[in-house]
Design an enzyme around this catalytic site. Structure first.
Site, PDB file in Angstrom:
ATOM      1  N   ASP A  13      56.005  73.508   4.162  1.00 49.13           N
ATOM      2  CA  ASP A  13      55.231  74.750   4.076  1.00 49.13           C
ATOM      3  C   ASP A  13      55.993  75.948   4.629  1.00 49.13           C
ATOM      4  O   ASP A  13      56.129  76.975   3.967  1.00 49.13           O
ATOM      5  CB  ASP A  13      53.908  74.614   4.850  1.00 49.13           C
ATOM      6  N   ARG A  93      48.735  74.930  19.554  1.00 50.23           N
ATOM      7  CA  ARG A  93      48.720  76.100  18.664  1.00 50.23           C
ATOM      8  C   ARG A  93      48.604  77.438  19.381  1.00 50.23           C
ATOM      9  O   ARG A  93      49.329  78.373  19.044  1.00 50.23           O
ATOM     10  CB  ARG A  93      47.620  75.974  17.607  1.00 50.23           C
ATOM     11  N   ASP A 122      44.427  75.062  11.842  1.00 50.59           N
ATOM     12  CA  ASP A 122      45.462  75.836  12.518  1.00 50.59           C
ATOM     13  C   ASP A 122      45.437  77.322  12.163  1.00 50.59           C
ATOM     14  O   ASP A 122      45.801  78.159  12.977  1.00 50.59           O
ATOM     15  CB  ASP A 122      46.838  75.226  12.253  1.00 50.59           C
ATOM     16  N   SER A 170      51.588  63.747   6.377  1.00 53.19           N
ATOM     17  CA  SER A 170      51.806  64.992   7.096  1.00 53.19           C
ATOM     18  C   SER A 170      51.675  64.657   8.588  1.00 53.19           C
ATOM     19  O   SER A 170      50.678  64.091   9.014  1.00 53.19           O
ATOM     20  CB  SER A 170      50.752  66.018   6.670  1.00 53.19           C
TER      21      SER A 170
HETATM   22  N1  ARG Z   1      43.349  67.400  12.845  1.00 51.52           N
HETATM   23  C1  ARG Z   1      44.145  67.807  13.964  1.00 51.52           C
HETATM   24  C2  ARG Z   1      43.738  69.160  14.447  1.00 51.52           C
HETATM   25  O1  ARG Z   1      43.235  69.953  13.692  1.00 51.52           O
HETATM   26  C3  ARG Z   1      45.620  67.721  13.692  1.00 51.52           C
HETATM   27  C4  ARG Z   1      46.126  68.593  12.572  1.00 51.52           C
HETATM   28  C5  ARG Z   1      47.563  68.372  12.177  1.00 51.52           C
HETATM   29  N2  ARG Z   1      47.736  67.068  11.642  1.00 51.52           N
HETATM   30  C6  ARG Z   1      48.752  66.641  10.855  1.00 51.52           C
HETATM   31  N3  ARG Z   1      48.795  65.390  10.570  1.00 51.52           N
HETATM   32  N4  ARG Z   1      49.649  67.449  10.407  1.00 51.52           N
HETATM   33  O2  ARG Z   1      43.938  69.480  15.575  1.00 51.52           O
END
Ligand code: ARG
Length: 316
Positions: A13, A93, A122, A170
């Site tokens: 991405d 984040r 995110d 991912s």
């Molecule tokens: N679901 C989790 C969150 O929103 C992790 C997101 C990222 N997960 C990933 N496999 N890229 O905090």
């Protein structure tokens, strides 16, 4: 030309974002990768990709100690867990966003860009911080253009962007945990294959022999392991190692995202469970029944705020 700072992980991405920002948004791009304890190759790779495609400015920002002491430690005090998930991605984040905002000021940038899609959490976590700390324009090319993964791959190939190593999942990894989603895991009927895990052994491969460890807490946070005083970052690394080896810390959930979508996610957070369980045991020894009840309410509130990206909410 307007200047934009892109939060760059080296994944598909954000790699695609570099070229989109240059070609479709006509901007001068500065990339930055914030180190919150991801594997070393995920720090090195963005720097080398940035070089390969001729970026003139790439920053690597080491935020590891800050992540441990200012983000993970408060989460330990709060026993922060959302629907069974110790919030590893969610905690990182805000810090990444803060570092990007700082850099945007330093570089006098007009905009900040991220590679989030329109479905995940995110986007909210990044943007809540960026909006609260700056007036920068926010650009989310992947969300704006609604690109699918295969469109991204085609675009990357067409403009010579080196693609990250092929992985069907991912994955998001930092000091506090590893999150794995996508592909076959999207079907909740599918048991996660052993290759989805790297931090934790399966119970059947864990050592027969148990292990006793001693964690010393001060003011609600760990300061020593087996009487060895250590920095926050090192304590967590060590706890991940020990607990992971003993098969602790696997989570398999269908979680409720901020937008209300359900999503299947696998987590490996061995150190988090080891430390939070120890912290809870300590609370059980020291707090009254009423304090414990209240602590649970506070913990749930805290966890939800963090999950939802409300790091700056005074209640947190
Ligand atoms: N679901 C989790 C969150 O929103 C992790 C997101 C990222 N997960 C990933 N496999 N890229 O905090």
């Amino acid at each position: 030309m307007d200047k934009v700072v892109l939060a760059f992980s080296g994944g598909l991405d954000t790699s695609v974002c570099i070229k989109l920002l240059e070609e479709k948004y006509n901007m001068e791009v500065i990339t930055a990768c914030v180190d919150v304890g991801q594997p070393q190759e995920e720090i090195e790779r963005p720097a080398s990709v940035a070089m390969d495609i001729g970026m003139n400015k790439h920053y690597t920002i080491d935020a590891r100690e800050e992540f441990a002491s200012d983000f993970i430690f408060p989460a330990i005090k709060a026993n922060a867990v959302y629907e069974g998930y110790p919030l590893s991605t969610a905690l990182a984040r805000p810090l990444i966003a803060m570092k990007i905002v700082e850099l945007a000021y330093k570089e006098n940038a007009d905009a900040i860009a991220h590679g989030c899609t329109g479905k995940g959490n995110d986007q909210f976590r990044f943007e809540a911080i960026i909006r609260s700390l700056s007036d920068c324009r926010i650009i989310a090319p992947i969300r704006d253009l609604n690109l699918t993964r295969s469109e991204e791959v085609d675009y990357a190939r067409s403009c010579g962007i080196p693609l990250p190593p092929d992985n069907i999942y991912s994955i998001d990894e930092n000091l506090w945990g590893r999150a794995v989603e996508g592909d076959i895991l999207e079907d909740p009927m599918v048991e996660p294959p052993e290759d989805a895990f790297t931090w934790t052994r399966s119970i059947k491969d864990a050592p027969e022999q148990s292990q006793i460890i001693e964690i010393e807490f001060k003011n609600g946070v760990p300061i020593a392991l087996n009487e060895d005083k250590k920095y926050p970052f090192d304590i967590i690394i060590k706890c991940n190692e020990i607990a992971g080896m003993h098969g602790i810390g696997r989570v398999d959930i269908v979680e409720d995202r901020i937008l209300g979508l359900k999503s299947r996610e696998i987590y490996e957070t061995p150190g988090a469970f080891l430390i939070i369980d120890a912290h809870k045991a300590l609370e059980q020894l020291t707090l009254t029944r009423n304090e414990l009840k209240f602590a649970e309410i506070a913990s749930n509130n805290y966890s939800e705020l963090v999950y939802n990206g409300m790091w700056h909410e005074p209640l947190r």
